[in-house]
Design a protein around this motif. Structure first.
Motif, mmCIF file in Angstrom:
data_model
loop_
_atom_site.group_PDB
_atom_site.id
_atom_site.type_symbol
_atom_site.label_atom_id
_atom_site.label_comp_id
_atom_site.label_asym_id
_atom_site.label_seq_id
_atom_site.Cartn_x
_atom_site.Cartn_y
_atom_site.Cartn_z
ATOM 1 N N TYR A 260 -6.923 11.575 -3.667
ATOM 2 C CA TYR A 260 -7.133 10.700 -4.743
ATOM 3 C C TYR A 260 -5.865 9.715 -4.581
ATOM 4 C CZ TYR A 260 -6.018 8.753 -9.180
ATOM 5 O OH TYR A 260 -6.021 8.109 -10.471
ATOM 6 N N ARG A 261 -4.722 10.196 -3.930
ATOM 7 C CA ARG A 261 -3.534 9.210 -3.980
ATOM 8 C C ARG A 261 -3.869 8.132 -2.599
ATOM 9 N NH1 ARG A 261 1.146 12.797 -1.091
ATOM 10 N NH2 ARG A 261 0.202 13.051 0.911
ATOM 11 N N ILE A 262 -4.708 8.097 -1.590
ATOM 12 C CA ILE A 262 -4.909 7.406 -0.839
ATOM 13 C C ILE A 262 -6.094 6.624 -1.191
ATOM 14 C CG2 ILE A 262 -6.304 8.741 0.883
ATOM 15 C CD1 ILE A 262 -3.800 5.856 1.711
ATOM 16 N N GLY B 205 -10.520 10.341 3.468
ATOM 17 C CA GLY B 205 -9.129 10.690 2.877
ATOM 18 C C GLY B 205 -8.489 11.769 3.586
ATOM 19 N N LEU B 206 -9.319 12.849 3.639
ATOM 20 C CA LEU B 206 -8.544 14.009 4.219
ATOM 21 C C LEU B 206 -8.122 13.923 5.904
ATOM 22 C CD1 LEU B 206 -10.695 16.875 2.234
ATOM 23 C CD2 LEU B 206 -8.438 15.874 1.730
ATOM 24 N N LEU B 207 -9.117 13.102 6.325
ATOM 25 C CA LEU B 207 -8.686 12.961 7.889
ATOM 26 C C LEU B 207 -7.377 12.007 8.111
ATOM 27 C CD1 LEU B 207 -9.273 12.792 10.947
ATOM 28 C CD2 LEU B 207 -10.562 10.504 10.481
ATOM 29 N N TYR C 214 -9.338 -2.787 -1.732
ATOM 30 C CA TYR C 214 -10.044 -2.315 -0.621
ATOM 31 C C TYR C 214 -11.010 -1.396 -1.138
ATOM 32 C CZ TYR C 214 -6.619 -4.147 2.648
ATOM 33 O OH TYR C 214 -5.877 -4.921 3.241
ATOM 34 N N PRO C 215 -12.029 -1.384 -0.300
ATOM 35 C CA PRO C 215 -13.317 -0.135 -1.027
ATOM 36 C C PRO C 215 -13.057 1.175 -0.918
ATOM 37 C CG PRO C 215 -13.961 -1.655 1.019
ATOM 38 C CD PRO C 215 -12.924 -1.621 0.922
ATOM 39 N N THR C 216 -13.491 1.910 -1.795
ATOM 40 C CA THR C 216 -13.343 3.280 -2.015
ATOM 41 C C THR C 216 -13.473 3.951 -0.748
ATOM 42 O OG1 THR C 216 -13.567 5.264 -3.487
ATOM 43 C CG2 THR C 216 -15.563 3.886 -3.083
ATOM 44 N N VAL C 217 -13.000 5.224 -0.567
ATOM 45 C CA VAL C 217 -13.349 5.974 0.842
ATOM 46 C C VAL C 217 -13.817 7.035 0.729
ATOM 47 C CG1 VAL C 217 -11.327 4.689 1.702
ATOM 48 C CG2 VAL C 217 -10.975 6.927 0.901
ATOM 49 N N SER C 218 -14.582 7.678 1.577
ATOM 50 C CA SER C 218 -15.133 8.926 1.286
ATOM 51 C C SER C 218 -13.871 10.046 1.429
ATOM 52 C CB SER C 218 -16.041 9.440 2.622
ATOM 53 O OG SER C 218 -15.143 9.384 3.883
ATOM 54 N N GLN C 219 -14.315 11.250 0.775
ATOM 55 C CA GLN C 219 -13.382 12.224 0.696
ATOM 56 C C GLN C 219 -12.967 12.869 2.246
ATOM 57 O OE1 GLN C 219 -13.866 14.994 -2.297
ATOM 58 N NE2 GLN C 219 -12.311 16.284 -1.903
ATOM 59 N N LEU D 222 0.667 -1.007 -0.085
ATOM 60 C CA LEU D 222 -0.007 0.016 -0.013
ATOM 61 C C LEU D 222 0.743 1.166 -0.004
ATOM 62 C CD1 LEU D 222 -2.751 1.239 0.236
ATOM 63 C CD2 LEU D 222 -2.571 0.997 2.720
ATOM 64 N N TYR D 223 1.920 1.280 0.779
ATOM 65 C CA TYR D 223 2.678 2.528 0.849
ATOM 66 C C TYR D 223 3.463 2.525 -0.434
ATOM 67 C CZ TYR D 223 7.067 5.079 1.647
ATOM 68 O OH TYR D 223 7.903 5.917 1.496
ATOM 69 N N ILE D 224 3.859 1.676 -1.277
ATOM 70 C CA ILE D 224 4.618 1.778 -2.696
ATOM 71 C C ILE D 224 3.533 2.140 -3.583
ATOM 72 C CG2 ILE D 224 5.534 0.271 -4.555
ATOM 73 C CD1 ILE D 224 7.381 0.593 -1.998
ATOM 74 N N ARG D 225 2.285 1.978 -3.647
ATOM 75 C CA ARG D 225 1.210 2.374 -4.354
ATOM 76 C C ARG D 225 1.050 3.782 -3.991
ATOM 77 N NH1 ARG D 225 1.635 0.829 -8.626
ATOM 78 N NH2 ARG D 225 -0.485 1.790 -9.246
#
Length: 235
Positions: A66-68, A85-87, A77-82, A38-41
Motif C-alpha cells: 500500500y505505501r509504495i 509492489g512486493l518486488l 503515477y499509475p497504480t501498481v500491481s501487488q 516520492l521518498y517523502i510520501r
C-alpha cells in the motif's frame, strides 16, 4: 544534557539511497526530479499505516504494498500491481544490506563515546527488519544492546509517550536530561515532547513543520555537516 538517544532511519544513515536504487530497478518510469517527493510520501505512508500492522488490522505485507502504491499515485503515477509492489519491497530490503552509517554521524558517535555520554536507540518498525539494520550499521559498537528499543517488540511506537517512558526506564535515563535526535517532526519531535524529553530536529530533508504545531525542539540541524558541531555545543 546528560544522555542522548537517536532515531535510526534517515538519521543515522541515508535511507533515500536504497529507496532510490529499488525504485530505479522496479519503476524506471519514475523521473529523477520526482524521487525526493516520492521518498517523502513513502515515509509519510509508512508512518501513517504501520499502526494498522501493530493493531493487527493490516498484514505487514499489505502495508508494504500500500505505501509504495499510494506514494506513486500521490505523484500521478499509475497504480501498481501487488506483485510489483512486493518486488520493490524485496529489492529495497536487499539494498538495506549495503547501508552504512553516515560518516558525520560516526564522528558524533565517536565523540559521545569518548566523552562517556550514555547513548540509546528508539526506532519504529518491524523487529526483525529494524534489528537487521542495527547489525548492518554496527550500532552496538557504540550503543549497548540493552539500550536499543524497536517499536514492534514493545507494543508501542513513536510518537506515543509510552515508548519514551519505557526507554527512559530501560536505559536508566532521566527524561528531562535526555536529548532525542531524529528526522521526523511527527514521530521524533512530538514524541520526545510527549515523553518530557528534549529534542533536536535533524531536518536534513528540509521538511516543513506540520500545520498547527509549535517548535518544541531546542535545535534544528539541516545538514549532516553541522551535526557534530551542534552536538558538541550541547554536550
Amino acid at each position: 544534557m546528560k544522555t542522548i538517544v537517536f532515531d535510526v532511519d534517515d538519521t543515522i544513515y541515508d535511507q533515500q539511497q536504497p529507496f532510490r536504487n529499488a525504485i530505479n530497478t522496479v519503476f524506471p518510469c519514475v523521473k529523477a526530479e520526482d524521487m525526493h517527493a516520492l521518498y517523502i510520501r513513502f515515509r509519510h505512508h509508512s508512518d501513517e499505516t504501520f499502526p494498522k500492522v501493530m493493531s493487527n488490522e493490516w498484514t505487514l505485507e499489505y502495508m508494504r504494498f500500500y505505501r509504495i502504491d499510494e506514494s506513486l499515485k500521490n505523484l500521478s503515477y499509475p497504480t501498481v500491481s501487488q506483485e510489483d509492489g512486493l518486488l520493490f519491497q524485496k529489492i529495497y530490503e536487499d539494498e538495506l544490506d549495503n547501508i552504512v552509517m553516515h560518516e558525520e554521524v560516526k564522528k558524533v558517535f565517536d565523540f559521545l563515546k569518548e566523552k562517556k555520554i550514555p547513548m540509546g536507540i528508539i526506532t519504529n518498525g518491524p523487529t526483525d527488519h529494524q534489528y537487521k539494520k542495527v547489525k548492518q550499521l554496527r550500532l552496538e559498537d557504540w550503543v549497548p544492546s540493552d539500550n536499543i528499543i524497536i517499536s514492534q517488540s514493545t507494543g508501542f511506537q513513536k510518537p506515543e509517550r509510552e515508548i519514551f517512558d519505557l526507554a527512559a526506564k530501560e536505559f536508566g535515563m532521566e527524561a528531562e536530561h535526555t536529548l532525542y535526535v531524529g528526522d521526523s517532526f511527527e514521530n521524533d519531535i512530538i514524541g520526545a515532547k510527549n515523553g518530557g524529553w528534549k529534542s533536536l530536529w535533524f531536518n536534513h530533508r528540509l521538511r516543513t513543520m506540520p500545520a498547527n504545531e509549535q517548535p518544541t525542539h531546542i535545535q534544528e540541524v539541516t545538514s549532516f555537516d553541522d551535526l557534530l558541531s551542534t552536538i558538541k555545543a550541547i554536550f
